[in-house]
Write an enzyme that holds these catalytic residues in place. Sequence first.
Site, PDB file in Angstrom:
ATOM      1  N   ASP A  50       0.837  -1.198   0.000  1.00  0.00           N
ATOM      2  CA  ASP A  50       0.000   0.000   0.000  1.00  0.00           C
ATOM      3  C   ASP A  50       0.872   1.249   0.000  1.00  0.00           C
ATOM      4  O   ASP A  50       0.818   2.070   0.896  1.00  0.00           O
ATOM      5  CB  ASP A  50      -0.904   0.009   1.236  1.00  0.00           C
ATOM      6  CG  ASP A  50      -2.033  -0.980   1.112  1.00  0.00           C
ATOM      7  OD1 ASP A  50      -2.547  -1.141  -0.002  1.00  0.00           O
ATOM      8  OD2 ASP A  50      -2.385  -1.596   2.131  1.00  0.00           O
ATOM      9  N   ALA A  72      -9.607  -3.113  -5.572  1.00  0.00           N
ATOM     10  CA  ALA A  72     -10.297  -1.849  -5.321  1.00  0.00           C
ATOM     11  C   ALA A  72     -10.453  -1.658  -3.829  1.00  0.00           C
ATOM     12  O   ALA A  72     -10.371  -2.616  -3.043  1.00  0.00           O
ATOM     13  CB  ALA A  72     -11.674  -1.838  -5.989  1.00  0.00           C
ATOM     14  N   ARG A  73     -10.702  -0.435  -3.453  1.00  0.00           N
ATOM     15  CA  ARG A  73     -11.157  -0.161  -2.087  1.00  0.00           C
ATOM     16  C   ARG A  73     -12.672  -0.295  -2.114  1.00  0.00           C
ATOM     17  O   ARG A  73     -13.364   0.499  -2.739  1.00  0.00           O
ATOM     18  CB  ARG A  73     -10.749   1.238  -1.631  1.00  0.00           C
ATOM     19  CG  ARG A  73     -11.059   1.507  -0.157  1.00  0.00           C
ATOM     20  CD  ARG A  73     -10.512   2.872   0.268  1.00  0.00           C
ATOM     21  NE  ARG A  73     -10.482   3.000   1.711  1.00  0.00           N
ATOM     22  CZ  ARG A  73     -11.448   3.564   2.449  1.00  0.00           C
ATOM     23  NH1 ARG A  73     -12.521   4.045   1.851  1.00  0.00           N
ATOM     24  NH2 ARG A  73     -11.332   3.652   3.762  1.00  0.00           N
ATOM     25  N   SER A 116     -19.388  -1.519 -10.680  1.00  0.00           N
ATOM     26  CA  SER A 116     -20.444  -1.811  -9.719  1.00  0.00           C
ATOM     27  C   SER A 116     -21.781  -1.290 -10.233  1.00  0.00           C
ATOM     28  O   SER A 116     -21.844  -0.237 -10.874  1.00  0.00           O
ATOM     29  CB  SER A 116     -20.128  -1.146  -8.379  1.00  0.00           C
ATOM     30  OG  SER A 116     -21.254  -1.152  -7.519  1.00  0.00           O
ATOM     31  N   TYR A 141     -17.965   4.871  -2.892  1.00  0.00           N
ATOM     32  CA  TYR A 141     -17.429   3.740  -3.647  1.00  0.00           C
ATOM     33  C   TYR A 141     -17.948   3.761  -5.083  1.00  0.00           C
ATOM     34  O   TYR A 141     -17.179   3.662  -6.041  1.00  0.00           O
ATOM     35  CB  TYR A 141     -17.827   2.442  -2.950  1.00  0.00           C
ATOM     36  CG  TYR A 141     -17.588   1.191  -3.767  1.00  0.00           C
ATOM     37  CD1 TYR A 141     -16.305   0.687  -3.923  1.00  0.00           C
ATOM     38  CD2 TYR A 141     -18.657   0.503  -4.348  1.00  0.00           C
ATOM     39  CE1 TYR A 141     -16.081  -0.476  -4.665  1.00  0.00           C
ATOM     40  CE2 TYR A 141     -18.443  -0.650  -5.080  1.00  0.00           C
ATOM     41  CZ  TYR A 141     -17.161  -1.135  -5.238  1.00  0.00           C
ATOM     42  OH  TYR A 141     -16.947  -2.272  -5.976  1.00  0.00           O
TER      43      TYR A 141
END
Length: 318
Positions: A50, A72-73, A116, A141
């Site tokens: 990270d 992804a976060r 998404s 997100y």
Amino acid sequence: MRVLVTGSSGFVGAALCKELCSLSDVFVVGSSRSECILSVDNFTFFKFDDSSEPSNWEDALRGVDVVVHLAARAHVLSETGHDPAAQFRKANVINTLALAEQALAAGVQRFIFISSIGVNGACTHERAFTELSVPDPHALYAASKWEAEQGLTALLEGTSMELVIIRPPLVYAANAPGNFRRLLKIVSSGLPCPLSMVNNRRSLIALENLVDFIVTCLKHPLAANQTFLVADKQAVSTAQIVQRLASGMGSRTRLFPVPPFILKLGAAAVGQKSAYLQLCESLEVDATKAYSMLCWTPPVDIECALEKAGYQFKNGIG
């Protein structure tokens, strides 16, 4: 075919790598922040940390034909970050575009971006979402995924690298994270659920079905430069989801009536608005484009897949 799967140790990534490694004509390159080891000859792994700067993907991209970008976060159930919007943007936009730029320079032929359904919105009213629906992301997100989609489209327009964007709804299996895992625990506990008055319609996608669709998109010529909304064939109510999970667990469904507006007020009072939206509102996906254009049919039926998820969760499988 050499395929790079980012987020290979995650919920979807691990299942995808396992499926790809079962194919004789595919070599899989996995990458993630945590170890992902498959003891097969057609798999290799790169670990990334990270760091504050986008990663150097040169070694991982060497010889790669297709990138499947899952890293992804994701949704954070209890957000504690100092600047969550900036964290979502760095992980899901800046890092995604940096990877795409390096993939383009490395001669990658196709970039598959797992986005998404939240890009389209949090719920539907009467009409299901399609690829033509106007994007309306609400959560950080989803907003970051939409920004990444736009950035990728602009970056790759007119280039040799094809872009495929996939927007799945909630992905479920016995080892699913997030709110679906919470639901599995509630059903497994035998606690009564106040959902018998909830008359909603939810589109979901079984993990096996999403993996199968991604594999379809690896090579299908008509998938190039397309966006797909993908889901199981049948939409179900939350009560039906609970009933199928309980059936798989071999237990009796315990539903009792509470007016939805009471549930909504209660969820708002305890800061669980997103959980209310997922449990009580409708979110339908029209995946006709994926079915017709790519001649794709979900291999697993939603009722069987939900029962399987319940059975495996109850028995500690998966």
